[in-house]
Design a protein around this motif. Structure first.
Motif, PDB file in Angstrom:
ATOM      1  N   ARG A  31       0.828  -1.207   0.000  1.00 54.96           N
ATOM      2  CA  ARG A  31       0.000   0.000   0.000  1.00 54.96           C
ATOM      3  C   ARG A  31       0.865   1.260   0.000  1.00 54.96           C
ATOM      4  O   ARG A  31       1.835   1.354   0.746  1.00 54.96           O
ATOM      5  CB  ARG A  31      -0.879  -0.001   1.249  1.00 54.96           C
ATOM      6  CG  ARG A  31      -1.772   1.205   1.372  1.00 54.96           C
ATOM      7  CD  ARG A  31      -2.704   1.082   2.573  1.00 54.96           C
ATOM      8  NE  ARG A  31      -3.105   2.406   3.004  1.00 54.96           N
ATOM      9  CZ  ARG A  31      -3.245   2.775   4.256  1.00 54.96           C
ATOM     10  NH1 ARG A  31      -3.061   1.910   5.223  1.00 54.96           N
ATOM     11  NH2 ARG A  31      -3.602   3.994   4.553  1.00 54.96           N
ATOM     12  N   SER A  42       3.504   0.680   3.017  1.00 65.43           N
ATOM     13  CA  SER A  42       3.415  -0.531   3.812  1.00 65.43           C
ATOM     14  C   SER A  42       3.796  -1.699   2.911  1.00 65.43           C
ATOM     15  O   SER A  42       3.254  -1.839   1.813  1.00 65.43           O
ATOM     16  CB  SER A  42       1.980  -0.699   4.330  1.00 65.43           C
ATOM     17  OG  SER A  42       1.817  -1.941   4.977  1.00 65.43           O
ATOM     18  N   GLU A  54       6.586  -0.328   7.717  1.00 68.60           N
ATOM     19  CA  GLU A  54       5.748   0.827   7.407  1.00 68.60           C
ATOM     20  C   GLU A  54       6.644   2.057   7.448  1.00 68.60           C
ATOM     21  O   GLU A  54       7.471   2.185   8.355  1.00 68.60           O
ATOM     22  CB  GLU A  54       4.639   1.015   8.433  1.00 68.60           C
ATOM     23  CG  GLU A  54       3.610  -0.086   8.468  1.00 68.60           C
ATOM     24  CD  GLU A  54       2.578   0.209   9.529  1.00 68.60           C
ATOM     25  OE1 GLU A  54       1.670   1.018   9.274  1.00 68.60           O
ATOM     26  OE2 GLU A  54       2.700  -0.369  10.634  1.00 68.60           O
ATOM     27  N   TRP A 170      -0.723   4.638  11.262  1.00 69.39           N
ATOM     28  CA  TRP A 170      -0.067   3.334  11.114  1.00 69.39           C
ATOM     29  C   TRP A 170      -1.110   2.222  11.089  1.00 69.39           C
ATOM     30  O   TRP A 170      -2.254   2.437  11.463  1.00 69.39           O
ATOM     31  CB  TRP A 170       0.909   3.117  12.263  1.00 69.39           C
ATOM     32  CG  TRP A 170       1.864   4.254  12.426  1.00 69.39           C
ATOM     33  CD1 TRP A 170       1.772   5.292  13.302  1.00 69.39           C
ATOM     34  CD2 TRP A 170       3.044   4.504  11.656  1.00 69.39           C
ATOM     35  NE1 TRP A 170       2.821   6.156  13.137  1.00 69.39           N
ATOM     36  CE2 TRP A 170       3.622   5.703  12.136  1.00 69.39           C
ATOM     37  CE3 TRP A 170       3.666   3.833  10.613  1.00 69.39           C
ATOM     38  CZ2 TRP A 170       4.793   6.242  11.613  1.00 69.39           C
ATOM     39  CZ3 TRP A 170       4.844   4.359  10.094  1.00 69.39           C
ATOM     40  CH2 TRP A 170       5.388   5.546  10.588  1.00 69.39           C
ATOM     41  N   LEU A 171      -0.704   1.038  10.709  1.00 69.38           N
ATOM     42  CA  LEU A 171      -1.626  -0.087  10.627  1.00 69.38           C
ATOM     43  C   LEU A 171      -2.310  -0.374  11.950  1.00 69.38           C
ATOM     44  O   LEU A 171      -3.473  -0.782  11.976  1.00 69.38           O
ATOM     45  CB  LEU A 171      -0.895  -1.355  10.160  1.00 69.38           C
ATOM     46  CG  LEU A 171      -0.442  -1.380   8.707  1.00 69.38           C
ATOM     47  CD1 LEU A 171       0.387  -2.650   8.436  1.00 69.38           C
ATOM     48  CD2 LEU A 171      -1.625  -1.297   7.760  1.00 69.38           C
ATOM     49  N   ASP A 172      -1.597  -0.195  13.070  1.00 69.81           N
ATOM     50  CA  ASP A 172      -2.173  -0.533  14.371  1.00 69.81           C
ATOM     51  C   ASP A 172      -2.917   0.626  15.032  1.00 69.81           C
ATOM     52  O   ASP A 172      -3.292   0.524  16.192  1.00 69.81           O
ATOM     53  CB  ASP A 172      -1.110  -1.099  15.313  1.00 69.81           C
ATOM     54  CG  ASP A 172       0.021  -0.123  15.595  1.00 69.81           C
ATOM     55  OD1 ASP A 172      -0.007   1.018  15.072  1.00 69.81           O
ATOM     56  OD2 ASP A 172       0.939  -0.498  16.333  1.00 69.81           O
TER      57      ASP A 172
END
Length: 173
Positions: A31, A42, A54, A170-172
């Motif tokens: 991504r 990412s 990331e 971020w992803l989290d």
């Protein structure tokens, strides 16, 4: 003397969905997200110490903020790893470019940022790999981030969101 090497350069090819590292390895990207303040990437990682990477390229701040998703036993506690350098894009072909100027900041939540690799910056300057102006800019970027994080209770994430002019997510999150 540190392990002397030229500044690390990477290419973030948004149209091709690839990331070319400083050694020329081309990796697929899961991504990309382009914003008014930077580029988010990412991708999976074929590295023994981490499985996913990331990154945010933040040109106006002179920073690349990274989260390495480490495998068990590696760098426990580290949240962000910030590279200092020149980050720009997109170029006419939609690619972004990164040039790492040796200095790095390590974020472990609850502790002040740690500045590392100062010896590498000095060695690179002595070997004419970076100009005096680039070294001065690297130190200025590091100082701005260290002071900014300190002014935000040593929370570099809060400072990044404020200083970049947008949400560095971020992803989290």
């Amino acid at each position: 003397m540190s392990d002397l090497h030229p500044p690390k350069r990477e290419i973030f090819d948004v149209p091709a969905m690839t990331n070319t590292d400083n050694k020329g390895f081309v990796r697929p990207v899961d991504r990309y997200e382009e914003t008014a303040f930077g580029l988010y990437m990412s991708r999976t990682a074929d590295h023994p110490r981490f499985s996913h990477l990331e990154s945010w390229l933040l040109p106006a701040l002179g920073l690349r903020a990274n989260i390495f998703h480490f495998v068990d036993g590696h760098r426990t506690g580290q949240r962000l790893y910030l590279d200092i350098g020149r980050f720009q894009g997109p170029d006419d072909d939609g690619r972004w470019h990164a040039e790492d100027w040796y200095l790095d900041l390590v974020d472990v939540p609850g502790r002040p940022l740690e500045l590392i690799d100062v010896d590498e910056l000095f060695d690179a300057h002595a070997a004419s790999l970076l100009s005096t102006a680039e070294c001065e800019e690297a130190v200025h970027i590091a100082r701005r981030a260290l002071v900014g994080a300190a002014e935000h209770d040593h929370d570099i994430q809060k400072w990044l969101d404020t200083a970049s002019g947008g949400r560095v997510s971020w992803l989290d999150d």
